[in-house]
Motif scaffolding. Structure first.
Motif, PDB file in Angstrom:
ATOM      1  N   MET A   6       7.364   8.563   0.904  1.00 27.45           N
ATOM      2  CA  MET A   6       7.615   8.778   2.636  1.00 27.45           C
ATOM      3  C   MET A   6       6.357   9.606   3.311  1.00 27.45           C
ATOM      4  N   SER A   7       5.660  10.102   2.572  1.00 27.32           N
ATOM      5  CA  SER A   7       4.478  10.628   3.321  1.00 27.32           C
ATOM      6  C   SER A   7       3.545   9.401   3.188  1.00 27.32           C
ATOM      7  N   CYS A   8       3.593   8.246   2.863  1.00 24.97           N
ATOM      8  CA  CYS A   8       2.537   7.174   2.817  1.00 24.97           C
ATOM      9  C   CYS A   8       3.250   6.132   3.837  1.00 24.97           C
ATOM     10  N   LEU A  32      12.982  -0.090   8.289  1.00 19.94           N
ATOM     11  CA  LEU A  32      13.146  -0.797   7.099  1.00 19.94           C
ATOM     12  C   LEU A  32      12.643  -0.017   5.829  1.00 19.94           C
ATOM     13  N   PHE A  33      11.464   0.387   5.915  1.00 19.13           N
ATOM     14  CA  PHE A  33      10.517   1.129   4.916  1.00 19.13           C
ATOM     15  C   PHE A  33      11.582   2.222   4.154  1.00 19.13           C
ATOM     16  N   PRO A  34      12.010   3.165   4.930  1.00 20.26           N
ATOM     17  CA  PRO A  34      12.945   4.045   4.188  1.00 20.26           C
ATOM     18  C   PRO A  34      13.957   3.544   3.403  1.00 20.26           C
ATOM     19  N   GLN A  35      14.540   2.481   3.690  1.00 18.16           N
ATOM     20  CA  GLN A  35      15.639   2.104   3.044  1.00 18.16           C
ATOM     21  C   GLN A  35      15.067   1.508   1.694  1.00 18.16           C
ATOM     22  N   ILE A  36      14.071   0.651   1.652  1.00 17.34           N
ATOM     23  CA  ILE A  36      13.296   0.295   0.459  1.00 17.34           C
ATOM     24  C   ILE A  36      12.943   1.312  -0.386  1.00 17.34           C
ATOM     25  N   ILE A  37      12.525   2.512   0.161  1.00 22.45           N
ATOM     26  CA  ILE A  37      12.067   3.508  -0.561  1.00 22.45           C
ATOM     27  C   ILE A  37      13.103   4.298  -1.166  1.00 22.45           C
ATOM     28  N   TYR A  38      14.281   4.481  -0.549  1.00 17.48           N
ATOM     29  CA  TYR A  38      15.583   4.901  -1.003  1.00 17.48           C
ATOM     30  C   TYR A  38      16.020   4.192  -2.335  1.00 17.48           C
ATOM     31  N   LEU A  61       0.878  -1.282  -0.091  1.00 21.00           N
ATOM     32  CA  LEU A  61       0.087  -0.011   0.160  1.00 21.00           C
ATOM     33  C   LEU A  61       0.918   1.326   0.111  1.00 21.00           C
ATOM     34  N   ASN A  62       1.974   1.253   0.867  1.00 18.18           N
ATOM     35  CA  ASN A  62       2.715   2.550   0.765  1.00 18.18           C
ATOM     36  C   ASN A  62       3.394   2.728  -0.599  1.00 18.18           C
ATOM     37  N   ILE A  63       3.742   1.859  -1.096  1.00 24.79           N
ATOM     38  CA  ILE A  63       4.563   2.087  -2.653  1.00 24.79           C
ATOM     39  C   ILE A  63       3.086   2.646  -3.659  1.00 24.79           C
ATOM     40  N   THR A  64       2.010   1.741  -3.434  1.00 24.95           N
ATOM     41  CA  THR A  64       0.963   2.008  -4.292  1.00 24.95           C
ATOM     42  C   THR A  64       0.685   3.355  -4.064  1.00 24.95           C
ATOM     43  N   LEU A  65       0.339   3.978  -3.088  1.00 29.44           N
ATOM     44  CA  LEU A  65      -0.082   5.251  -2.511  1.00 29.44           C
ATOM     45  C   LEU A  65       0.918   6.195  -2.991  1.00 29.44           C
ATOM     46  N   GLY A  66       2.251   5.884  -2.782  1.00 29.98           N
ATOM     47  CA  GLY A  66       3.132   7.005  -3.120  1.00 29.98           C
ATOM     48  C   GLY A  66       3.337   7.196  -4.597  1.00 29.98           C
ATOM     49  N   PHE A  67       3.254   6.074  -5.315  1.00 30.59           N
ATOM     50  CA  PHE A  67       3.288   6.412  -6.778  1.00 30.59           C
ATOM     51  C   PHE A  67       1.782   7.213  -7.211  1.00 30.59           C
TER      52      PHE A  67
END
Length: 352
Positions: A113-115, A339-345, A92-98
């Protein structure tokens, strides 16, 4: 130096007022608004870069202190539901972010990062460290947190009643425990100094390694090791408030009049964040309830993206007293922040 003290004083004062008004995340929200107002009005707000490093070290130490050996022991029984919960929230984080990136003027890093589903006190300052637009991240994180605390529990109760669930003892889990304070059995000044020293050393290592969110991650790991190995880790609650005030003041310094005008572009992203996470709450709740023996209400509370301590208090008001809920919320908090910030980066770097 006088501007630094004035900025910190304004941040602490506004944060304290908002905290007393019981605004969710009030210490940080108040500090952001107070310092931003000072910056817009007089242009004298100032916070050095080491303020955000200190905030991350304090936040990491506080999270580390909240971990108990019983959580680790209980984790063996919660591996599968934890995996389902975290995979669903990451998706959801990645889908919402895009989606937000496509429909708003926010850049991809800021959108993702907002999501992130958790860490109102941590994610905005990590975002600033990674180069995202921290004020906008803070606003959308605040929207998520307010919805998670103030709106989702009411909707979950309505859905629970419609599914024939009532607030009675049949819904309560066998594993019941009170909410734990983030401290050791020996809350002394010496233990506090030891905890801060370990957290600072970990933060320095994380900074030197140049890992995204590494300061918070390594300070948290250091304190967790200290707590589990020696049962000597203690952070007073005022330290968390100070971290929130430092984070809020640092972010507030970056807000100018132009940023205020651009806030109107965040209405649609805020709506998407609330709708997206409520949909995930329903979907993940049903999956967890169906496959892992939880009641629907408990499962939906597990999937609610709010603070672990907030959910422990709210769940008891709704008739759900479950240690599993608390442990799963702690797992979510730790993994999401570390972990999520690492994946997002990695995603942003790969696309760029």
């Amino acid at each position: 130096m006088s501007n630094l003290f004035l900025t910190l004083l304004v941040g602490l004062a506004f944060g304290y007022v908002f905290m007393k008004l019981k605004v969710p995340g009030g210490m940080m929200v108040g500090a952001i608004l107070g310092v931003a107002a000072l910056n817009i009005s007089f242009g004298i707000s100032y916070m050095p870069s080491y303020a955000k490093y200190a905030a991350q070290i304090l936040a990491g130490a506080f999270i580390g202190c909240s971990i108990e050996k019983s959580d680790i022991e209980r984790l063996r029984n919660l591996v599968k539901p934890s995996f389902v919960l975290l995979l669903g929230m990451l998706t959801l984080n990645i889908t919402l972010g895009f989606l937000i990136y496509l429909v708003s003027p926010l850049d991809l890093l800021t959108s993702l990062m907002s999501c992130i589903p958790g860490g109102m006190s941590d994610i905005p300052i990590i975002s600033a460290d990674m180069g995202a637009d921290a004020p906008k991240v803070a606003l959308l994180q605040f929207t998520r947190m307010v919805a998670g605390i103030g709106l989702f529990p009411t909707l979950i109760t309505i859905i629970g009643h419609r599914n024939g669930l009532k607030n009675n003892t049949d819904e309560q889990d066998k594993h019941v425990s009170p909410l734990r304070p983030a401290k050791s059995n020996n809350p002394t000044a010496i233990v506090f100094i030891q905890t801060i020293t370990v957290a600072a050393a970990g933060g320095i290592i994380g900074k030197l390694l140049k890992i995204p969110a590494g300061i918070l991650l390594f300070s948290m790991i250091g304190v967790i090791c200290l707590k589990l190995l020696f049962n000597k880790a203690y952070m007073p609650f005022w330290a968390k408030r100070l971290a929130q005030a430092l984070s809020g003041s640092y972010i507030g310094c970056s807000i100018g009049f132009k940023d205020v005008l651009e806030m109107r572009y965040l209405i649609l992203p805020a709506i998407l964040v609330v709708l997206g996470y409520f949909a995930a709450c329903c979907i993940l709740g049903k999956i967890l309830s169906k496959h892992f023996g939880m009641s629907l209400k408990e499962a939906m509370l597990v999937a609610t993206p709010a603070g672990a301590s907030d959910m422990a208090l709210i769940s008891s008001d709704l008739g759900v007293q479950s240690t599993d809920l608390m442990v799963l919320q702690i797992i979510r908090m730790i993994v999401v922040v570390s972990l999520f910030p690492q994946i997002i980066y990695f995603i942003v770097t790969f696309i760029a």
